[in-house]
Design a protein around this motif. Structure first.
Motif, short mmCIF file in Angstrom:
data_model
loop_
_atom_site.label_atom_id
_atom_site.label_comp_id
_atom_site.label_asym_id
_atom_site.label_seq_id
_atom_site.Cartn_x
_atom_site.Cartn_y
_atom_site.Cartn_z
N THR A 112 0.96 -1.22 0.01
CA THR A 112 -0.02 -0.01 0.11
C THR A 112 0.88 1.15 0.11
O THR A 112 0.67 2.20 -0.85
N ALA A 116 1.12 4.00 -3.00
CA ALA A 116 0.65 5.19 -2.71
C ALA A 116 2.02 6.29 -2.97
O ALA A 116 1.79 7.33 -3.54
N GLU A 122 2.15 10.25 -2.69
CA GLU A 122 1.98 10.59 -1.15
C GLU A 122 3.32 10.64 -0.61
O GLU A 122 4.29 10.09 -0.92
N ASN A 171 -5.51 1.83 -2.26
CA ASN A 171 -5.20 3.32 -2.83
C ASN A 171 -6.49 3.74 -3.69
O ASN A 171 -6.71 5.04 -3.61
N ARG A 174 -9.07 5.00 -1.24
CA ARG A 174 -8.77 6.37 -0.86
C ARG A 174 -9.20 7.41 -1.54
O ARG A 174 -9.66 8.52 -1.09
#
Length: 232
Positions: A112, A116, A122, A171, A174
């Motif tokens: 993850t 990301a 991120e 993801n 999100r």
């Protein structure tokens, strides 16, 4: 932020408990059928919550729906996290110990974070890197079993594949996290459960006894439904 961490830990506890409980059911229910029952339980349970919320608090029950462009993200999350991921995990559990599988699921956090970082740009810092290295080291120790049969190794690979599927799911989810969490998790459960149950019935599998069916759906409601609501 602290509240978010606490809620995320609650989500992890429920999800972690679902793996050893699913292992109990693998012996009496086929992996494909079990994957469908787990998500069907999740979807139906959350649908009841949505209906109850609308009946008892009609003024406060307005839901934030995903925007039109976000439905594609939700569809991807349903495919990877609701269809492919649980099927891979259930087949992996057939030849793997529940304790090993539960610990190996920590790889989901690594995948993850990497997705990301690389795909969604991120934040990524030293603490995240050290944490991922520790998780990977632990995962390698779990996978490396001297004298283990090839079937067991294949089971662990399938569990790792499930982790990758759920990392993609995390993801993508999100992207729709601003929508109603119960609605998002409920739609995912209903669609994924219907797909996997339909495939299982299509290949000639039959539903288990009432007690086993009920237990599987309760595990799915808590481990995949409530857990996902808390995660979102």
């Amino acid at each position: 932020m602290q509240r978010g961490v606490i809620v995320a830990l609650g989500s992890a506890v429920l999800f972690g408990m679902s793996t050893p409980l699913a292992k109990i059911l693998v012996g009496s229910v086929s992996p494909l059928m079990l994957a469908g029952l787990l998500y069907a339980g999740s979807g139906l349970g959350l649908a009841v919550i949505l209906a109850g919320r609308r009946l008892w608090t009609p003024r406060a029950s307005s839901m934030t729906l995903p925007r039109r462009a976000e439905w594609i993200w939700l569809a991807g999350a349903i495919f990877f996290g609701g269809v492919a991921g649980p099927v891979a995990l259930m087949y992996g559990l057939v030849t793997s110990a529940a304790s090993t599988a539960s610990l190996l699921l920590n790889l989901e956090a690594v995948f993850t974070a990497l997705l990301a970082w690389f795909l969604f740009k991120e934040n990524f810092d030293r603490r995240v890197l050290l944490g991922m290295l520790a998780i990977v080291a632990g995962g390698l120790l779990l996978v490396w079993t001297p004298g283990a049969q090839g079937e067991a190794s294949l089971g662990l690979v399938l569990i790792a594949v499930a982790c990758l599927c759920w990392a993609i799911d995390n993801n993508l989810t999100r992207k729709v996290s601003a929508s109603d969490a119960v609605l998002v998790a409920g739609v995912k459960g209903l669609v994924a459960g219907a797909v996997n149950l339909g495939l299982a019935l299509l290949v000639g599998e039959t539903l288990p006894s009432g007690a086993v069916l009920g237990f599987a759906m309760v595990v799915g409601f808590l481990g995949y439904g409530v857990s996902l609501v808390l995660f979102v």
